[in-house]
Design a protein around this motif. Structure first.
Motif, PDB file in Angstrom:
ATOM      1  N   ALA A   1      -0.367  -8.954  -5.108  1.00  0.00           N
ATOM      2  CA  ALA A   1       0.785  -8.164  -5.574  1.00  0.00           C
ATOM      3  C   ALA A   1       0.340  -7.010  -6.465  1.00  0.00           C
ATOM      4  CB  ALA A   1       1.760  -9.067  -6.322  1.00  0.00           C
ATOM      5  N   VAL A   2      -0.609  -7.270  -7.350  1.00  0.00           N
ATOM      6  CA  VAL A   2      -1.097  -6.220  -8.258  1.00  0.00           C
ATOM      7  C   VAL A   2      -1.775  -5.113  -7.456  1.00  0.00           C
ATOM      8  CG1 VAL A   2      -2.764  -5.712 -10.106  1.00  0.00           C
ATOM      9  CG2 VAL A   2      -1.335  -7.762 -10.231  1.00  0.00           C
ATOM     10  N   TYR A   3      -2.625  -5.491  -6.515  1.00  0.00           N
ATOM     11  CA  TYR A   3      -3.349  -4.501  -5.714  1.00  0.00           C
ATOM     12  C   TYR A   3      -2.384  -3.683  -4.846  1.00  0.00           C
ATOM     13  CZ  TYR A   3      -6.738  -2.397  -2.573  1.00  0.00           C
ATOM     14  OH  TYR A   3      -7.474  -1.498  -1.833  1.00  0.00           O
ATOM     15  N   GLU A   4      -1.438  -4.355  -4.221  1.00  0.00           N
ATOM     16  CA  GLU A   4      -0.460  -3.637  -3.390  1.00  0.00           C
ATOM     17  C   GLU A   4       0.351  -2.653  -4.243  1.00  0.00           C
ATOM     18  OE1 GLU A   4       2.184  -3.303   0.248  1.00  0.00           O
ATOM     19  OE2 GLU A   4       0.729  -4.914   0.061  1.00  0.00           O
ATOM     20  N   THR A   5       0.727  -3.063  -5.437  1.00  0.00           N
ATOM     21  CA  THR A   5       1.469  -2.173  -6.337  1.00  0.00           C
ATOM     22  C   THR A   5       0.617  -0.962  -6.710  1.00  0.00           C
ATOM     23  OG1 THR A   5       2.741  -4.033  -7.197  1.00  0.00           O
ATOM     24  CG2 THR A   5       2.687  -2.038  -8.540  1.00  0.00           C
ATOM     25  N   PHE A   6      -0.656  -1.195  -7.061  1.00  0.00           N
ATOM     26  CA  PHE A   6      -1.557  -0.089  -7.357  1.00  0.00           C
ATOM     27  C   PHE A   6      -1.619   0.882  -6.181  1.00  0.00           C
ATOM     28  CE2 PHE A   6      -5.789   1.279  -5.997  1.00  0.00           C
ATOM     29  CZ  PHE A   6      -5.930   2.381  -6.823  1.00  0.00           C
ATOM     30  N   VAL A   7      -1.828   0.363  -4.986  1.00  0.00           N
ATOM     31  CA  VAL A   7      -1.961   1.217  -3.799  1.00  0.00           C
ATOM     32  C   VAL A   7      -0.697   2.037  -3.593  1.00  0.00           C
ATOM     33  CG1 VAL A   7      -2.149   1.187  -1.275  1.00  0.00           C
ATOM     34  CG2 VAL A   7      -3.711  -0.195  -2.656  1.00  0.00           C
ATOM     35  N   ARG A   8       0.446   1.411  -3.696  1.00  0.00           N
ATOM     36  CA  ARG A   8       1.704   2.133  -3.480  1.00  0.00           C
ATOM     37  C   ARG A   8       1.909   3.225  -4.532  1.00  0.00           C
ATOM     38  NH1 ARG A   8       6.356  -1.689  -1.095  1.00  0.00           N
ATOM     39  NH2 ARG A   8       5.124  -2.667   0.552  1.00  0.00           N
ATOM     40  N   ILE A   9       1.643   2.908  -5.791  1.00  0.00           N
ATOM     41  CA  ILE A   9       1.802   3.915  -6.846  1.00  0.00           C
ATOM     42  C   ILE A   9       0.823   5.068  -6.630  1.00  0.00           C
ATOM     43  CG2 ILE A   9       1.504   4.342  -9.317  1.00  0.00           C
ATOM     44  CD1 ILE A   9       2.625   1.468  -9.735  1.00  0.00           C
ATOM     45  N   TYR A  10      -0.403   4.747  -6.299  1.00  0.00           N
ATOM     46  CA  TYR A  10      -1.408   5.783  -6.045  1.00  0.00           C
ATOM     47  C   TYR A  10      -0.970   6.684  -4.896  1.00  0.00           C
ATOM     48  CZ  TYR A  10      -5.527   7.904  -3.965  1.00  0.00           C
ATOM     49  OH  TYR A  10      -6.391   8.801  -3.390  1.00  0.00           O
ATOM     50  N   LEU A  11      -0.511   6.100  -3.797  1.00  0.00           N
ATOM     51  CA  LEU A  11      -0.125   6.905  -2.632  1.00  0.00           C
ATOM     52  C   LEU A  11       1.099   7.770  -2.919  1.00  0.00           C
ATOM     53  CD1 LEU A  11      -0.774   4.352   0.237  1.00  0.00           C
ATOM     54  CD2 LEU A  11      -2.145   6.368  -0.359  1.00  0.00           C
ATOM     55  N   VAL A  12       2.069   7.241  -3.658  1.00  0.00           N
ATOM     56  CA  VAL A  12       3.239   8.047  -4.019  1.00  0.00           C
ATOM     57  C   VAL A  12       2.821   9.182  -4.941  1.00  0.00           C
ATOM     58  CG1 VAL A  12       5.427   8.010  -5.290  1.00  0.00           C
ATOM     59  CG2 VAL A  12       4.927   6.234  -3.604  1.00  0.00           C
ATOM     60  N   TYR A  13       1.904   8.910  -5.864  1.00  0.00           N
ATOM     61  CA  TYR A  13       1.404   9.953  -6.752  1.00  0.00           C
ATOM     62  C   TYR A  13       0.688  11.047  -5.949  1.00  0.00           C
ATOM     63  CZ  TYR A  13      -1.311  12.279 -10.373  1.00  0.00           C
ATOM     64  OH  TYR A  13      -1.870  13.225 -11.188  1.00  0.00           O
ATOM     65  N   LYS A  14      -0.137  10.643  -5.002  1.00  0.00           N
ATOM     66  CA  LYS A  14      -0.929  11.607  -4.231  1.00  0.00           C
ATOM     67  C   LYS A  14      -0.094  12.337  -3.176  1.00  0.00           C
ATOM     68  CE  LYS A  14      -5.237  12.057  -1.682  1.00  0.00           C
ATOM     69  NZ  LYS A  14      -6.439  11.397  -1.183  1.00  0.00           N
TER      70      LYS A  14
ATOM     71  N   ASN B   1       5.068   6.879   6.710  1.00  0.00           N
ATOM     72  CA  ASN B   1       3.695   7.373   6.631  1.00  0.00           C
ATOM     73  C   ASN B   1       2.966   6.824   5.405  1.00  0.00           C
ATOM     74  OD1 ASN B   1       4.073   8.813   9.002  1.00  0.00           O
ATOM     75  ND2 ASN B   1       4.737  10.651   7.928  1.00  0.00           N
ATOM     76  N   LEU B   2       3.685   6.655   4.292  1.00  0.00           N
ATOM     77  CA  LEU B   2       3.098   6.010   3.116  1.00  0.00           C
ATOM     78  C   LEU B   2       2.689   4.578   3.456  1.00  0.00           C
ATOM     79  CD1 LEU B   2       5.544   7.228   0.325  1.00  0.00           C
ATOM     80  CD2 LEU B   2       3.117   7.821   0.527  1.00  0.00           C
ATOM     81  N   HIS B   3       3.555   3.891   4.188  1.00  0.00           N
ATOM     82  CA  HIS B   3       3.255   2.518   4.591  1.00  0.00           C
ATOM     83  C   HIS B   3       1.991   2.462   5.462  1.00  0.00           C
ATOM     84  CE1 HIS B   3       3.711  -1.580   6.009  1.00  0.00           C
ATOM     85  NE2 HIS B   3       3.614  -1.124   7.233  1.00  0.00           N
ATOM     86  N   VAL B   4       1.874   3.368   6.394  1.00  0.00           N
ATOM     87  CA  VAL B   4       0.697   3.403   7.269  1.00  0.00           C
ATOM     88  C   VAL B   4      -0.565   3.604   6.432  1.00  0.00           C
ATOM     89  CG1 VAL B   4      -0.448   4.736   9.096  1.00  0.00           C
ATOM     90  CG2 VAL B   4       1.973   4.145   9.301  1.00  0.00           C
ATOM     91  N   LYS B   5      -0.509   4.503   5.468  1.00  0.00           N
ATOM     92  CA  LYS B   5      -1.661   4.722   4.590  1.00  0.00           C
ATOM     93  C   LYS B   5      -1.947   3.491   3.728  1.00  0.00           C
ATOM     94  CE  LYS B   5      -1.813   9.719   4.284  1.00  0.00           C
ATOM     95  NZ  LYS B   5      -3.157   9.851   4.823  1.00  0.00           N
ATOM     96  N   ALA B   6      -0.903   2.829   3.252  1.00  0.00           N
ATOM     97  CA  ALA B   6      -1.085   1.636   2.417  1.00  0.00           C
ATOM     98  C   ALA B   6      -1.775   0.525   3.194  1.00  0.00           C
ATOM     99  CB  ALA B   6       0.263   1.157   1.883  1.00  0.00           C
ATOM    100  N   VAL B   7      -1.418   0.355   4.445  1.00  0.00           N
ATOM    101  CA  VAL B   7      -2.028  -0.694   5.262  1.00  0.00           C
ATOM    102  C   VAL B   7      -3.539  -0.511   5.333  1.00  0.00           C
ATOM    103  CG1 VAL B   7      -2.203  -1.574   7.637  1.00  0.00           C
ATOM    104  CG2 VAL B   7       0.042  -1.224   6.593  1.00  0.00           C
ATOM    105  N   LYS B   8      -3.990   0.741   5.382  1.00  0.00           N
ATOM    106  CA  LYS B   8      -5.429   1.006   5.423  1.00  0.00           C
ATOM    107  C   LYS B   8      -6.135   0.391   4.215  1.00  0.00           C
ATOM    108  CE  LYS B   8      -8.828   4.709   5.444  1.00  0.00           C
ATOM    109  NZ  LYS B   8      -9.079   6.122   5.309  1.00  0.00           N
ATOM    110  N   PHE B   9      -5.496   0.414   3.052  1.00  0.00           N
ATOM    111  CA  PHE B   9      -6.075  -0.116   1.823  1.00  0.00           C
ATOM    112  C   PHE B   9      -5.991  -1.639   1.746  1.00  0.00           C
ATOM    113  CE2 PHE B   9      -5.514   4.210   0.375  1.00  0.00           C
ATOM    114  CZ  PHE B   9      -6.465   4.395  -0.610  1.00  0.00           C
ATOM    115  N   VAL B  10      -4.877  -2.210   2.205  1.00  0.00           N
ATOM    116  CA  VAL B  10      -4.598  -3.611   1.896  1.00  0.00           C
ATOM    117  C   VAL B  10      -4.967  -4.592   3.001  1.00  0.00           C
ATOM    118  CG1 VAL B  10      -2.785  -2.995   0.253  1.00  0.00           C
ATOM    119  CG2 VAL B  10      -2.179  -3.512   2.623  1.00  0.00           C
ATOM    120  N   LYS B  11      -5.314  -4.108   4.173  1.00  0.00           N
ATOM    121  CA  LYS B  11      -5.677  -5.065   5.228  1.00  0.00           C
ATOM    122  C   LYS B  11      -6.976  -5.784   4.860  1.00  0.00           C
ATOM    123  CE  LYS B  11      -7.793  -1.544   8.179  1.00  0.00           C
ATOM    124  NZ  LYS B  11      -7.697  -0.864   9.471  1.00  0.00           N
ATOM    125  N   ALA B  12      -7.127  -6.974   5.396  1.00  0.00           N
ATOM    126  CA  ALA B  12      -8.265  -7.825   5.038  1.00  0.00           C
ATOM    127  C   ALA B  12      -9.597  -7.140   5.308  1.00  0.00           C
ATOM    128  CB  ALA B  12      -8.190  -9.153   5.788  1.00  0.00           C
TER     129      ALA B  12
END
Length: 141
Positions: free
Chosen positions: A29-42, A50-61
Protein backbone atom coordinates in the motif's frame (compact mmCIF):
# COMPACT_ATOMS: atom_id res chain seq x y z
CA UNK A 1 -5.47 3.12 20.05
CA UNK A 2 -3.65 6.32 19.16
CA UNK A 3 -5.60 9.40 18.11
CA UNK A 4 -3.52 9.83 14.96
CA UNK A 5 -2.57 6.51 13.35
CA UNK A 6 -0.20 8.31 10.97
CA UNK A 7 1.96 9.19 13.97
CA UNK A 8 2.25 5.63 15.32
CA UNK A 9 5.88 4.48 15.16
CA UNK A 10 7.08 0.99 15.93
CA UNK A 11 10.52 -0.04 17.07
CA UNK A 12 12.42 -2.78 15.20
CA UNK A 13 11.81 -5.41 17.86
CA UNK A 14 8.04 -4.80 17.72
CA UNK A 15 8.05 -5.01 13.93
CA UNK A 16 9.93 -8.33 14.14
CA UNK A 17 6.80 -9.69 15.86
CA UNK A 18 4.72 -8.95 12.75
CA UNK A 19 4.58 -11.62 10.06
CA UNK A 20 6.53 -10.74 6.91
CA UNK A 21 3.40 -11.12 4.79
CA UNK A 22 1.62 -8.56 6.99
CA UNK A 23 4.57 -6.19 6.55
CA UNK A 24 4.33 -6.81 2.79
CA UNK A 25 0.60 -5.97 2.98
CA UNK A 26 1.51 -2.58 4.46
CA UNK A 27 4.50 -2.12 2.14
CA UNK A 28 2.40 -2.80 -0.95
CA UNK A 29 0.00 0.00 0.00
CA UNK A 30 2.81 2.43 0.86
CA UNK A 31 4.68 1.72 -2.38
CA UNK A 32 1.55 1.99 -4.52
CA UNK A 33 0.70 5.31 -2.87
CA UNK A 34 4.23 6.60 -3.52
CA UNK A 35 4.02 5.57 -7.18
CA UNK A 36 0.63 7.20 -7.68
CA UNK A 37 1.69 10.46 -6.02
CA UNK A 38 4.92 10.54 -8.02
CA UNK A 39 3.10 9.93 -11.33
CA UNK A 40 0.45 12.58 -10.62
CA UNK A 41 3.22 15.02 -9.69
CA UNK A 42 5.17 14.25 -12.88
CA UNK A 43 2.17 13.96 -15.25
CA UNK A 44 -0.46 16.27 -13.72
CA UNK A 45 -2.60 16.50 -16.84
CA UNK A 46 -2.44 12.85 -17.92
CA UNK A 47 -5.65 10.83 -18.14
CA UNK A 48 -6.23 8.44 -15.26
CA UNK A 49 -6.09 5.38 -17.50
CA UNK A 50 -2.64 6.38 -18.74
CA UNK A 51 -1.50 7.05 -15.16
CA UNK A 52 -2.68 3.56 -14.27
CA UNK A 53 -0.71 2.03 -17.15
CA UNK A 54 2.42 3.82 -15.96
CA UNK A 55 1.79 2.76 -12.35
CA UNK A 56 1.56 -0.90 -13.34
CA UNK A 57 5.09 -0.66 -14.74
CA UNK A 58 6.34 0.23 -11.24
CA UNK A 59 4.23 -2.11 -9.12
CA UNK A 60 4.19 -5.39 -11.02
CA UNK A 61 6.16 -8.21 -9.45
CA UNK A 62 8.73 -8.31 -12.24
CA UNK A 63 9.59 -4.63 -11.75
CA UNK A 64 9.75 -4.88 -7.98
CA UNK A 65 12.02 -7.91 -8.32
CA UNK A 66 14.36 -6.03 -10.66
CA UNK A 67 14.33 -2.97 -8.39
CA UNK A 68 15.31 -4.85 -5.25
CA UNK A 69 18.06 -6.75 -7.08
CA UNK A 70 19.59 -3.41 -8.10
CA UNK A 71 19.17 -1.83 -4.66
CA UNK A 72 20.14 -4.70 -2.35
CA UNK A 73 23.82 -3.70 -2.24
CA UNK A 74 22.68 -0.40 -0.70
CA UNK A 75 20.67 -2.05 2.08
CA UNK A 76 21.80 -2.18 5.68
CA UNK A 77 22.08 -5.48 7.51
CA UNK A 78 18.75 -4.85 9.25
CA UNK A 79 17.05 -3.95 5.96
CA UNK A 80 18.41 -7.14 4.36
CA UNK A 81 17.00 -9.09 7.31
CA UNK A 82 13.48 -7.83 6.60
CA UNK A 83 13.85 -8.23 2.84
CA UNK A 84 14.94 -11.86 3.30
CA UNK A 85 12.11 -12.55 5.76
CA UNK A 86 9.63 -11.41 3.12
CA UNK A 87 11.40 -13.16 0.26
CA UNK A 88 11.41 -16.46 2.16
CA UNK A 89 7.81 -16.26 3.42
CA UNK A 90 5.43 -18.83 2.04
CA UNK A 91 2.39 -17.01 0.71
CA UNK A 92 0.54 -19.89 -0.93
CA UNK A 93 -0.29 -17.90 -4.05
CA UNK A 94 1.56 -16.68 -7.11
CA UNK A 95 0.03 -14.11 -9.46
CA UNK A 96 -0.62 -15.28 -13.00
CA UNK A 97 1.81 -12.76 -14.52
CA UNK A 98 4.89 -13.53 -12.40
CA UNK A 99 7.10 -16.51 -11.75
CA UNK A 100 7.72 -17.74 -8.22
CA UNK A 101 11.17 -16.17 -7.85
CA UNK A 102 9.99 -12.75 -9.06
CA UNK A 103 7.00 -12.92 -6.74
CA UNK A 104 9.17 -13.81 -3.74
CA UNK A 105 11.62 -10.98 -4.43
CA UNK A 106 8.69 -8.58 -4.85
CA UNK A 107 7.25 -9.77 -1.54
CA UNK A 108 10.65 -9.17 0.08
CA UNK A 109 10.71 -5.66 -1.39
CA UNK A 110 7.23 -4.92 -0.05
CA UNK A 111 8.18 -6.34 3.37
CA UNK A 112 11.17 -3.98 3.47
CA UNK A 113 8.96 -1.00 2.56
CA UNK A 114 6.45 -1.99 5.26
CA UNK A 115 9.25 -2.26 7.84
CA UNK A 116 10.68 1.15 6.94
CA UNK A 117 7.27 2.79 6.98
CA UNK A 118 6.11 1.33 10.29
CA UNK A 119 9.37 2.22 12.01
CA UNK A 120 9.08 5.81 10.76
CA UNK A 121 12.21 5.71 8.61
CA UNK A 122 10.75 8.05 6.04
CA UNK A 123 14.13 9.54 5.08
CA UNK A 124 15.36 6.08 4.17
CA UNK A 125 12.15 5.37 2.24
CA UNK A 126 12.59 8.64 0.38
CA UNK A 127 16.16 7.66 -0.52
CA UNK A 128 14.98 4.28 -1.88
CA UNK A 129 12.08 5.86 -3.77
CA UNK A 130 14.41 8.42 -5.36
CA UNK A 131 16.71 5.56 -6.37
CA UNK A 132 13.74 3.78 -7.95
CA UNK A 133 12.85 6.90 -9.92
CA UNK A 134 16.43 7.08 -11.20
CA UNK A 135 16.36 3.41 -12.20
CA UNK A 136 13.09 3.95 -14.05
CA UNK A 137 14.39 7.03 -15.85
CA UNK A 138 17.44 5.00 -16.95
CA UNK A 139 15.17 2.21 -18.25
CA UNK A 140 16.57 -0.34 -15.80
CA UNK A 141 13.23 -2.01 -15.07
Amino acid sequence: MEDNLFDVKWDSSSVKQISPLTLAFVGDAVYETFVRIYLVYKYRDMQVHNLHVKAVKFVKAHSQSEIIKKLETQLSEEEMYFFKRGRNAKSGTVPKNADVQEYRFATGFETLVGFLYLTGRLGRLNFLFRSIIMLESEGKF
